[in-house]
Write a protein that holds these residues in place. Structure first.
Motif, PDB file in Angstrom:
ATOM      1  N   ALA A 246       0.837  -1.205   0.000  1.00 15.97           N
ATOM      2  CA  ALA A 246       0.000   0.000   0.000  1.00 15.97           C
ATOM      3  C   ALA A 246       0.869   1.250   0.000  1.00 15.97           C
ATOM      4  O   ALA A 246       0.489   2.280  -0.572  1.00 15.97           O
ATOM      5  CB  ALA A 246      -0.925   0.006   1.216  1.00 15.97           C
ATOM      6  N   TYR A 247       2.056   1.161   0.606  1.00 10.62           N
ATOM      7  CA  TYR A 247       3.003   2.274   0.580  1.00 10.62           C
ATOM      8  C   TYR A 247       3.570   2.446  -0.822  1.00 10.62           C
ATOM      9  O   TYR A 247       3.674   3.557  -1.331  1.00 10.62           O
ATOM     10  CB  TYR A 247       4.145   2.031   1.568  1.00 10.62           C
ATOM     11  CG  TYR A 247       3.778   2.149   3.028  1.00 10.62           C
ATOM     12  CD1 TYR A 247       4.239   3.208   3.795  1.00 10.62           C
ATOM     13  CD2 TYR A 247       2.989   1.191   3.656  1.00 10.62           C
ATOM     14  CE1 TYR A 247       3.933   3.320   5.144  1.00 10.62           C
ATOM     15  CE2 TYR A 247       2.663   1.287   4.998  1.00 10.62           C
ATOM     16  CZ  TYR A 247       3.145   2.356   5.740  1.00 10.62           C
ATOM     17  OH  TYR A 247       2.827   2.463   7.064  1.00 10.62           O
ATOM     18  N   HIS A 248       3.955   1.345  -1.427  1.00  6.73           N
ATOM     19  CA  HIS A 248       4.560   1.410  -2.761  1.00  6.73           C
ATOM     20  C   HIS A 248       3.601   2.014  -3.785  1.00  6.73           C
ATOM     21  O   HIS A 248       4.004   2.788  -4.649  1.00  6.73           O
ATOM     22  CB  HIS A 248       4.989   0.013  -3.225  1.00  6.73           C
ATOM     23  CG  HIS A 248       6.137  -0.555  -2.455  1.00  6.73           C
ATOM     24  ND1 HIS A 248       7.399  -0.005  -2.464  1.00  6.73           N
ATOM     25  CD2 HIS A 248       6.210  -1.634  -1.624  1.00  6.73           C
ATOM     26  CE1 HIS A 248       8.204  -0.712  -1.695  1.00  6.73           C
ATOM     27  NE2 HIS A 248       7.513  -1.705  -1.174  1.00  6.73           N
ATOM     28  N   TYR A 249       2.309   1.638  -3.664  1.00  9.15           N
ATOM     29  CA  TYR A 249       1.314   2.138  -4.612  1.00  9.15           C
ATOM     30  C   TYR A 249       0.575   3.367  -4.096  1.00  9.15           C
ATOM     31  O   TYR A 249      -0.367   3.830  -4.728  1.00  9.15           O
ATOM     32  CB  TYR A 249       0.323   1.029  -4.955  1.00  9.15           C
ATOM     33  CG  TYR A 249       0.940  -0.082  -5.768  1.00  9.15           C
ATOM     34  CD1 TYR A 249       1.219   0.093  -7.119  1.00  9.15           C
ATOM     35  CD2 TYR A 249       1.274  -1.300  -5.178  1.00  9.15           C
ATOM     36  CE1 TYR A 249       1.802  -0.910  -7.868  1.00  9.15           C
ATOM     37  CE2 TYR A 249       1.867  -2.317  -5.925  1.00  9.15           C
ATOM     38  CZ  TYR A 249       2.123  -2.117  -7.264  1.00  9.15           C
ATOM     39  OH  TYR A 249       2.721  -3.122  -8.008  1.00  9.15           O
ATOM     40  N   GLN A 250       1.005   3.867  -2.923  1.00  7.67           N
ATOM     41  CA  GLN A 250       0.428   5.076  -2.322  1.00  7.67           C
ATOM     42  C   GLN A 250      -1.098   4.977  -2.243  1.00  7.67           C
ATOM     43  O   GLN A 250      -1.834   5.856  -2.693  1.00  7.67           O
ATOM     44  CB  GLN A 250       0.857   6.318  -3.109  1.00  7.67           C
ATOM     45  CG  GLN A 250       2.363   6.568  -3.041  1.00  7.67           C
ATOM     46  CD  GLN A 250       2.777   7.801  -3.821  1.00  7.67           C
ATOM     47  OE1 GLN A 250       2.824   7.792  -5.048  1.00  7.67           O
ATOM     48  NE2 GLN A 250       3.055   8.885  -3.103  1.00  7.67           N
ATOM     49  N   VAL A 251      -1.561   3.877  -1.669  1.00  9.39           N
ATOM     50  CA  VAL A 251      -2.994   3.624  -1.521  1.00  9.39           C
ATOM     51  C   VAL A 251      -3.511   4.332  -0.277  1.00  9.39           C
ATOM     52  O   VAL A 251      -2.943   4.218   0.804  1.00  9.39           O
ATOM     53  CB  VAL A 251      -3.267   2.114  -1.433  1.00  9.39           C
ATOM     54  CG1 VAL A 251      -4.729   1.850  -1.055  1.00  9.39           C
ATOM     55  CG2 VAL A 251      -2.929   1.458  -2.760  1.00  9.39           C
ATOM     56  N   ASP A 252      -4.605   5.050  -0.447  1.00  3.20           N
ATOM     57  CA  ASP A 252      -5.163   5.876   0.624  1.00  3.20           C
ATOM     58  C   ASP A 252      -6.690   5.836   0.525  1.00  3.20           C
ATOM     59  O   ASP A 252      -7.253   5.462  -0.506  1.00  3.20           O
ATOM     60  CB  ASP A 252      -4.641   7.307   0.459  1.00  3.20           C
ATOM     61  CG  ASP A 252      -4.932   8.183   1.671  1.00  3.20           C
ATOM     62  OD1 ASP A 252      -5.312   7.639   2.728  1.00  3.20           O
ATOM     63  OD2 ASP A 252      -4.787   9.409   1.548  1.00  3.20           O
ATOM     64  N   ASN A 253      -7.347   6.226   1.620  1.00  2.00           N
ATOM     65  CA  ASN A 253      -8.809   6.353   1.669  1.00  2.00           C
ATOM     66  C   ASN A 253      -9.549   5.113   1.180  1.00  2.00           C
ATOM     67  O   ASN A 253     -10.440   5.191   0.318  1.00  2.00           O
ATOM     68  CB  ASN A 253      -9.258   7.568   0.848  1.00  2.00           C
ATOM     69  CG  ASN A 253      -8.734   8.874   1.395  1.00  2.00           C
ATOM     70  OD1 ASN A 253      -8.695   9.072   2.605  1.00  2.00           O
ATOM     71  ND2 ASN A 253      -8.306   9.761   0.510  1.00  2.00           N
ATOM     72  N   PRO A 254      -9.220   3.934   1.711  1.00  2.00           N
ATOM     73  CA  PRO A 254      -9.938   2.738   1.267  1.00  2.00           C
ATOM     74  C   PRO A 254     -11.383   2.735   1.765  1.00  2.00           C
ATOM     75  O   PRO A 254     -11.706   3.288   2.817  1.00  2.00           O
ATOM     76  CB  PRO A 254      -9.139   1.601   1.915  1.00  2.00           C
ATOM     77  CG  PRO A 254      -8.540   2.211   3.139  1.00  2.00           C
ATOM     78  CD  PRO A 254      -8.226   3.631   2.764  1.00  2.00           C
ATOM     79  N   SER A 255     -12.227   2.101   1.007  1.00  2.00           N
ATOM     80  CA  SER A 255     -13.628   1.910   1.377  1.00  2.00           C
ATOM     81  C   SER A 255     -14.043   0.509   0.944  1.00  2.00           C
ATOM     82  O   SER A 255     -13.709   0.106  -0.176  1.00  2.00           O
ATOM     83  CB  SER A 255     -14.513   2.963   0.703  1.00  2.00           C
ATOM     84  OG  SER A 255     -15.869   2.769   1.038  1.00  2.00           O
ATOM     85  N   PRO A 256     -14.730  -0.233   1.835  1.00  2.00           N
ATOM     86  CA  PRO A 256     -15.196   0.120   3.170  1.00  2.00           C
ATOM     87  C   PRO A 256     -14.038   0.527   4.094  1.00  2.00           C
ATOM     88  O   PRO A 256     -12.903   0.133   3.882  1.00  2.00           O
ATOM     89  CB  PRO A 256     -15.857  -1.168   3.666  1.00  2.00           C
ATOM     90  CG  PRO A 256     -16.216  -1.922   2.417  1.00  2.00           C
ATOM     91  CD  PRO A 256     -15.129  -1.606   1.451  1.00  2.00           C
ATOM     92  N   PHE A 273     -10.583   2.822  -3.532  1.00  2.00           N
ATOM     93  CA  PHE A 273      -9.344   3.325  -2.952  1.00  2.00           C
ATOM     94  C   PHE A 273      -8.770   4.404  -3.853  1.00  2.00           C
ATOM     95  O   PHE A 273      -9.112   4.488  -5.037  1.00  2.00           O
ATOM     96  CB  PHE A 273      -8.316   2.189  -2.776  1.00  2.00           C
ATOM     97  CG  PHE A 273      -7.864   1.561  -4.070  1.00  2.00           C
ATOM     98  CD1 PHE A 273      -6.710   1.994  -4.716  1.00  2.00           C
ATOM     99  CD2 PHE A 273      -8.600   0.527  -4.645  1.00  2.00           C
ATOM    100  CE1 PHE A 273      -6.296   1.416  -5.905  1.00  2.00           C
ATOM    101  CE2 PHE A 273      -8.188  -0.061  -5.839  1.00  2.00           C
ATOM    102  CZ  PHE A 273      -7.038   0.389  -6.479  1.00  2.00           C
ATOM    103  N   ASP A 274      -7.912   5.241  -3.265  1.00  2.00           N
ATOM    104  CA  ASP A 274      -7.142   6.217  -4.033  1.00  2.00           C
ATOM    105  C   ASP A 274      -5.735   5.675  -4.233  1.00  2.00           C
ATOM    106  O   ASP A 274      -5.190   4.985  -3.362  1.00  2.00           O
ATOM    107  CB  ASP A 274      -7.037   7.560  -3.291  1.00  2.00           C
ATOM    108  CG  ASP A 274      -8.368   8.271  -3.155  1.00  2.00           C
ATOM    109  OD1 ASP A 274      -9.317   7.898  -3.870  1.00  2.00           O
ATOM    110  OD2 ASP A 274      -8.461   9.188  -2.312  1.00  2.00           O
ATOM    111  N   SER A 275      -5.136   5.997  -5.365  1.00  2.00           N
ATOM    112  CA  SER A 275      -3.734   5.640  -5.603  1.00  2.00           C
ATOM    113  C   SER A 275      -3.078   6.724  -6.439  1.00  2.00           C
ATOM    114  O   SER A 275      -3.637   7.152  -7.450  1.00  2.00           O
ATOM    115  CB  SER A 275      -3.618   4.291  -6.317  1.00  2.00           C
ATOM    116  OG  SER A 275      -2.254   4.011  -6.623  1.00  2.00           O
ATOM    117  N   ARG A 276      -1.893   7.136  -5.994  1.00  2.00           N
ATOM    118  CA  ARG A 276      -1.138   8.146  -6.725  1.00  2.00           C
ATOM    119  C   ARG A 276       0.044   7.517  -7.457  1.00  2.00           C
ATOM    120  O   ARG A 276       1.017   8.193  -7.766  1.00  2.00           O
ATOM    121  CB  ARG A 276      -0.656   9.237  -5.758  1.00  2.00           C
ATOM    122  CG  ARG A 276      -1.804  10.007  -5.122  1.00  2.00           C
ATOM    123  CD  ARG A 276      -1.312  11.154  -4.237  1.00  2.00           C
ATOM    124  NE  ARG A 276      -0.509  10.693  -3.117  1.00  2.00           N
ATOM    125  CZ  ARG A 276      -1.028  10.148  -2.011  1.00  2.00           C
ATOM    126  NH1 ARG A 276      -2.336   9.984  -1.896  1.00  2.00           N
ATOM    127  NH2 ARG A 276      -0.237   9.772  -1.024  1.00  2.00           N
TER     128      ARG A 276
END
Length: 333
Positions: A246-256, A273-276
Motif C-alpha cells: 500500500a506504501y509502494h502504490y500510495q494507496v489511501d482512503n480505502p472503502s469500506p 481506494f485512491d492511488s497516486r
C-alpha cells in the motif's frame, strides 16, 4: 533557566512551522541514494561499542542530511535482526501493564535486557531499532526522535481496545519532519516457526503520513504529521489491514473503512481506494480465488463492485499487480 526556556520556545516554534508540511519520500526524488546505500554496505556487523565512530564512518563523504540519514537507516535495517523471544516477552509485559511500581521496575529490567542484546548480539525489538537510529543521528547533528504507539498488523491490534506495541522514528531533514520505521523495514518474522527473515523493505523510509497512519498510530497525535488528523484510535483499530505494498502504490482512503464488513446474501459491496502511483492491474481475491475486475477510475479514485452470494465468513484481499494491498473480512448472513 532563561536559556532553557528560550530553547523550549525556539523548539516549539520550529515544530509548529514544520510539523504539518506534508513530508514524504517524494521530496527527495532528485537524490540518488546509491552512495549512501553503498556506505551502509561497507561496514557489516560493525561493533556498537562506540556508536559515534560508526556514525562517522557511515556518513563520511556524504554532504546532505538526507543522505546521511539514509546511510544510518540502511545500516540499522541491514545489520540488526529482530529478536522474536524478546518480542514475545515484551508483548506479555505490555498486555498486563497497569503502570504500577512493579510494572515500572519490570520495564526497566526488560529495557536493560533489550539494549544489552542489541549491543552484544545485534538483535533487538522495535524499541532497540528506534533507539539505535536516534543515537546514530545525534552523533551527526540530525534531529531524530522515538515515537511510541500502536502498530497494526494481521496479528496485532485488530479491533478491541488496542495495546501500544510499537516504536518508530521521526527525523527532521531540511526543516521538515519525516516518518520512518526501521523495524518493519528490516524484514519480517515468519509466522509458523517464528524465524526472522531479513528482507529490506524501502516502503517505510520517509513514508507518506497519509499511508503511515493506516498502520501506525502514535500516542502523541502530533507525530501523525498530518495537519488535521481526524482518525480516532477506535477507527484505526478497526480499519482494513494494510501491507507495505500500500506504501509502494500510495494507496489511501480505502472503502469500506472497516476490516469487518457485514452484508446479506446477494448484497454487493463497493470496494474503493485512491492511488497516486501507476499500476497495471487491480483485482479482488476472495477466499484465495482471484476475481478479475474492471475498476472504474475517476481522478485518483478506483472502484469496483463485488456481490457475495454464499453465506459465511469470507476473506477478501485487494490485489494490485498480484500483490496484497488490503484485507477485509466479510460476513454474509
Amino acid at each position: 533557566m532563561i536559556r532553557i526556556a528560550q530553547l523550549v520556545i525556539v523548539l516549539a516554534l520550529t515544530l509548529t512551522t514544520t510539523f504539518y508540511s506534508l513530508a514524504q519520500r517524494s521530496d527527495f526524488q532528485q537524490i540518488d541514494f546509491s552512495r549512501a546505500d553503498n556506505m551502509a554496505l561497507r561496514f557489516p556487523n560493525h561493533s556498537l561499542k562506540n556508536i559515534k565512530v560508526l556514525a562517522d564512518k557511515l556518513t563520511q563523504g556524504l554532504t546532505t542530511d538526507v543522505e546521511k540519514f539514509r546511510a544510518l537507516y540502511r545500516w540499522v535495517c541491514d545489520n540488526i535482526a529482530y529478536d522474536y523471544a524478546l518480542f514475545e516477552k515484551n508483548r506479555r509485559l505490555r498486555a498486563k501493564q497497569e503502570n504500577t511500581a512493579d510494572d515500572i521496575a519490570r520495564n526497566k529490567k526488560f529495557n536493560a535486557e533489550v539494549f544489552r542484546t542489541l549491543l552484544e548480539k545485534h538483535r533487538t525489538v522495535c524499541t532497540g531499532y528506534a533507539y539505535l537510529l536516534r543515537e546514530l543521528c545525534s552523533h551527526v547533528g540530525i534531529s531524530c526522535v522515538i515515537v511510541d504507539g500502536y502498530g497494526r498488523t494481521a496479528n496485532a491490534n485488530i479491533g478491541g481496545n488496542g495495546i501500544p506495541n510499537h516504536s518508530w522514528n521521526a527525523v527532521q531533514l531540511h526543516g521538515k519532519w519525516y516518518l520512518s520505521d526501521p523495524t518493519w523495514a528490516s524484514g519480517a518474522v515468519e509466522s509458523q516457526f517464528h524465524l526472522f527473515i531479513k528482507n529490506y523493505d524501502d516502503a517505510y523510509f520517509l513514508s507518506d503520513p497519509n499511508v503511515f497512519i493506516q498502520n501506525h498510530y502514535p500516542l502523541d497525535p502530533q507525530w501523525t504529521l498530518l495537519k488535521t488528523n481526524t482518525v480516532t484510535l477506535n477507527e484505526f483499530l478497526n480499519r482494513p489491514i494494510i501491507y507495505s505494498n500500500a506504501y509502494h502504490y500510495q494507496v489511501d482512503n480505502p472503502s469500506p473503512t472497516r476490516f469487518n464488513v457485514a452484508v446479506r446474501k446477494g448484497e454487493e459491496i463497493s470496494f474503493q481506494f485512491d492511488s497516486r502511483h501507476d499500476f497495471s492491474q487491480a483485482a479482488l481475491m476472495v477466499d484465495g480465488k482471484s476475481i478479475q475486475h474492471s475498476f472504474d477510475k475517476k481522478g485518483l479514485r478506483y472502484s469496483t463492485v463485488q456481490a457475495f452470494n454464499n453465506k459465511g465468513v469470507h476473506v477478501v484481499h485487494l490485489m494490485i499487480d498480484n500483490k496484497s494491498v488490503l484485507t477485509y473480512r466479510v460476513s454474509v448472513k
